[in-house]
Design a protein around this motif. Structure first.
Motif, PDB file in Angstrom:
ATOM      1  N   ALA A   1      13.265  32.689  35.124  1.00 43.51           N
ATOM      2  CA  ALA A   1      13.182  33.953  34.791  1.00 43.51           C
ATOM      3  C   ALA A   1      11.323  34.312  34.572  1.00 43.51           C
ATOM      4  N   PRO A   2      11.258  35.535  34.573  1.00 37.87           N
ATOM      5  CA  PRO A   2       9.694  35.951  34.258  1.00 37.87           C
ATOM      6  C   PRO A   2       9.498  35.658  32.776  1.00 37.87           C
ATOM      7  N   TRP A   3       8.507  35.820  32.443  1.00 28.27           N
ATOM      8  CA  TRP A   3       7.961  35.509  31.051  1.00 28.27           C
ATOM      9  C   TRP A   3       8.245  36.629  30.191  1.00 28.27           C
ATOM     10  N   PHE A   4       8.877  36.420  28.913  1.00 30.95           N
ATOM     11  CA  PHE A   4       9.266  37.361  28.129  1.00 30.95           C
ATOM     12  C   PHE A   4       8.066  37.972  27.405  1.00 30.95           C
TER      13      PHE A   4
ATOM     14  N   SER B   1      10.503  31.996  20.654  1.00 33.35           N
ATOM     15  CA  SER B   1       9.788  31.216  21.597  1.00 33.35           C
ATOM     16  C   SER B   1      10.237  30.990  22.676  1.00 33.35           C
ATOM     17  N   ASP B   2       9.154  30.606  23.593  1.00 33.96           N
ATOM     18  CA  ASP B   2       9.529  29.916  24.860  1.00 33.96           C
ATOM     19  C   ASP B   2       8.912  28.437  24.806  1.00 33.96           C
ATOM     20  N   GLU B   3       8.868  27.881  26.273  1.00 34.75           N
ATOM     21  CA  GLU B   3       8.417  26.689  26.259  1.00 34.75           C
ATOM     22  C   GLU B   3       6.688  26.389  25.953  1.00 34.75           C
TER      23      GLU B   3
ATOM     24  N   LEU C   1      -3.738  32.984  19.378  1.00 34.03           N
ATOM     25  CA  LEU C   1      -2.952  32.867  17.993  1.00 34.03           C
ATOM     26  C   LEU C   1      -1.944  31.633  17.889  1.00 34.03           C
ATOM     27  N   ASN C   2      -1.499  31.216  19.340  1.00 33.08           N
ATOM     28  CA  ASN C   2      -0.594  29.916  19.176  1.00 33.08           C
ATOM     29  C   ASN C   2      -1.392  28.811  18.891  1.00 33.08           C
TER      30      ASN C   2
END
Length: 584
Positions: free
Chosen positions: A96-99, A473-475, A333-334
């Motif tokens: 999927a595209p990035w959310f 969160s994603d990967e 920020l991450n």
């Protein structure tokens, strides 16, 4: 490249410009890490189906005919935000595209690939309004200081006046009748209209085998048959891999994969210069630092291969963020870097709108007797514009059929046009969605329909911007949460520009004017990591040494309304010089 001097995070519009300058003029070794795919490179012959190679340093890897195969002219192949080849997401299209968490009626249009969102633009390259730089105290440099970098960028991108067609002739007729003068300067300080500055190589007057190039030209548009420059087929928003068969560096539209990536790789064949390596499919998840608390400095990055999932840390003397207005603050920020309250804030997008004029056959034939129509799919996407410093601007637009129909009648926040009242004092006849039989009738009249894109001078506001979604969160870490709402001052400027656009249509003889009243479109994003707040006058982070930003997020505001690519790249070239003078 195992020991680069500089790591650039992102190979979009601005990162390759900074890398080229660092290697060419300062002899530095640069590693560019790009999260998305690389089209037109032999190491990735099937970039959306197979992991392909790892890194490219050789300009011979670039293959224009391969790019032709990958960039089809079917508009849905490019424009579909879920599976199109121009989307924001991993190269692996089984994923999927990035959310992005966007809880409002709005649309984000971005690309992840070598070339970034410059793969998906009109190539309009006007400069900022000088007042937007010189009269606002939060911008720490002068317009005069940017001019040499504008000049260099315009040379690298073949920026010049665009060829005009019927739709531009109708616009000029309306603007002239409305009393607006021709602007003859690139440095705009007064109100008026002017030819659009486009980063598109214009076609010659004849092909190399002597065939005249005019409306009756029936020859080949292949580079191998001698055709050079733009084919005027109006498909720039799809990536525009023309002329067909041309090497990547000779494609007409100068997105950064054409204008800056080839000369950046050329440095590897010149022993007097530094080296440039580009690794696609590499999503940077952390900025590594040393020192602290108090003074910390960037020392490298950790990235994740988006095909294998493996991670790797690379050190460097300097790190440059060039991931764009959403990804650069998200990565900051991450990474847990200091946030003084302005990281990700102040996002501007130009408060767009779209005003459509419908003309009768006789009116257009009188203005344009040779063509007798203004087919929006012929010519460059935009070849003429209007500027009003202090308010914003507008530009004449033509696009491919589905896109232009969607933009004309199906992208609105006003509701259905048949159910939306129009103030009799306003100059437009209808407003909102057009559907059913009325939509079919208007779409069938496309050859006498012309739109104007409104670009409003919106200012940075701390309420607008990018933060982290603490619930999802994603990967790659917490996903970005994005918010943008117009200020009443922005609404007033947009209304004023829409009234000017309607008047230009009416003065040209339009029989019907329709205002779309778009919801926010996050396309011309700027200033989420801006100079004067997060960054100092060198575009270096105030709270992290050796960490720079070289993308549109470093811009201090929306430039007054002009398209931002020219200014973003000019600033990236200046930032490269600052990096070299400070640390090498």
């Amino acid at each position: 490249m195992n020991d680069p001097d500089v790591i650039v995070v992102g190979a979009g519009a601005d990162g390759p410009a900074a890398a080229w300058k660092l290697a060419t003029d300062h002899g530095l070794d640069v590693l560019i890490l790009e999260a998305g795919a690389w089209h037109g490179n032999k190491n990735w012959p099937k970039p959306h189906a197979d992991a392909g190679g790892t890194v490219s340093t050789d300009p011979a890897d670039l293959d224009g005919k391969l790019l032709d195969e990958q960039f089809t002219h079917r508009e849905a192949d490019a424009n579909d935000p879920t599976w199109g080849y121009l989307r924001v997401g991993p190269a692996d299209h089984s994923r999927a595209p990035w959310f992005r968490n966007l809880h409002q009626n709005a649309f984000i249009w971005q690309i992840s690939a070598v070339g970034g969102t410059s793969l998906h633009y009109f190539a309009n390259h006007p400069r900022a309004y000088p007042y937007a730089i010189d009269t606002q105290d939060h911008w720490p440099i002068s317009y005069e200081e940017l001019v040499p970098y504008y000049q260099l960028n315009e040379e690298m991108t073949s920026t010049q006046q665009a060829p005009m067609t019927g739709k531009e002739e109708v616009f000029i007729e309306g603007a002239t009748n409305a009393g607006y003068p021709l602007i003859e300067s690139k440095n705009v300080t007064e109100t008026g209209w002017r030819p659009q500055a486009n980063a598109v190589e214009v076609p010659g007057r004849e092909t190399s085998n002597g065939q005249p190039l005019d409306a009756d030209y029936e020859g080949s548009f292949s580079y191998d048959d001698g055709f050079r420059g733009d084919t005027l087929v109006g498909d720039h928003f799809q990536g525009s891999s023309t002329p067909v068969d041309a090497p990547v560096r000779d494609k007409a539209r100068k997105s950064s994969n054409v204008s800056y990536v080839p000369p950046a790789l050329d440095t590897n064949n010149d022993p007097t210069m530094g080296n440039v390596a580009i690794r696609p499919n590499a999503y940077v998840t952390n900025i590594e630092t040393t020192g602290g608390p108090g003074s910390i400095e960037a020392s490298g990055v950790t990235f994740r291969d988006s095909w294998s999932g493996q991670t790797q840390t690379v050190g460097a003397d300097t790190v440059v963020l060039a991931g764009g207005c959403i990804e650069s603050p998200r990565l900051w920020l991450n990474s847990g870097l200091p946030d003084d309250g302005w990281v990700g804030k102040g996002l501007t997008t130009h408060w767009f709108d779209w005003v459509v004029g419908v003309y009768d056959d006789e009116t257009v034939a009188e203005i344009n007797p040779e063509g007798e129509h203004m087919d929006p799919y012929i010519g460059q996407n935009s070849a003429v514009r209007f500027d009003k410093p202090g308010v914003g601007g507008m530009e004449d637009i033509g696009m491919s059929p589905g896109l232009v129909s969607y933009a004309d009648y199906l992208f609105s926040q006003a509701g259905y046009s048949f159910d939306t009242p129009v103030d009799p004092d306003e100059p437009w006849d209808t407003r909102g969605y057009v559907v059913g039989e009325e939509l079919k009738r208007r779409m069938s009249d496309y050859r006498q329909t012309k739109a104007l894109l409104i670009l409003t001078d919106d200012l940075p506001r701390q309420d607008n911007g990018v933060s982290l979604d603490n619930t999802f969160s994603d990967e790659h870490g917490a996903v970005p949460k994005i918010k943008w709402s117009p200020h009443p001052d922005d609404d007033a400027k947009r209304d004023e520009l829409c009234r000017i656009a309607a008047r230009i249509h009416k003065e040209a003889g339009a029989e019907h004017v329709h205002r779309c009243d778009w919801p926010p479109l996050l396309l011309h994003m700027q200033s989420s990591m801006r100079m004067g707040k997060v960054l100092d006058a060198n575009a270096e982070a105030k709270n992290v040494d050796r960490l720079f930003v070289a993308d549109h997020s470093a811009l201090a505001n929306g430039l007054g309304g002009p398209n931002p690519t020219n200014t973003g790249q000019a600033l990236a070239l200046r930032t490269a010089d600052k990096i070299a003078s400070l640390y090498f």
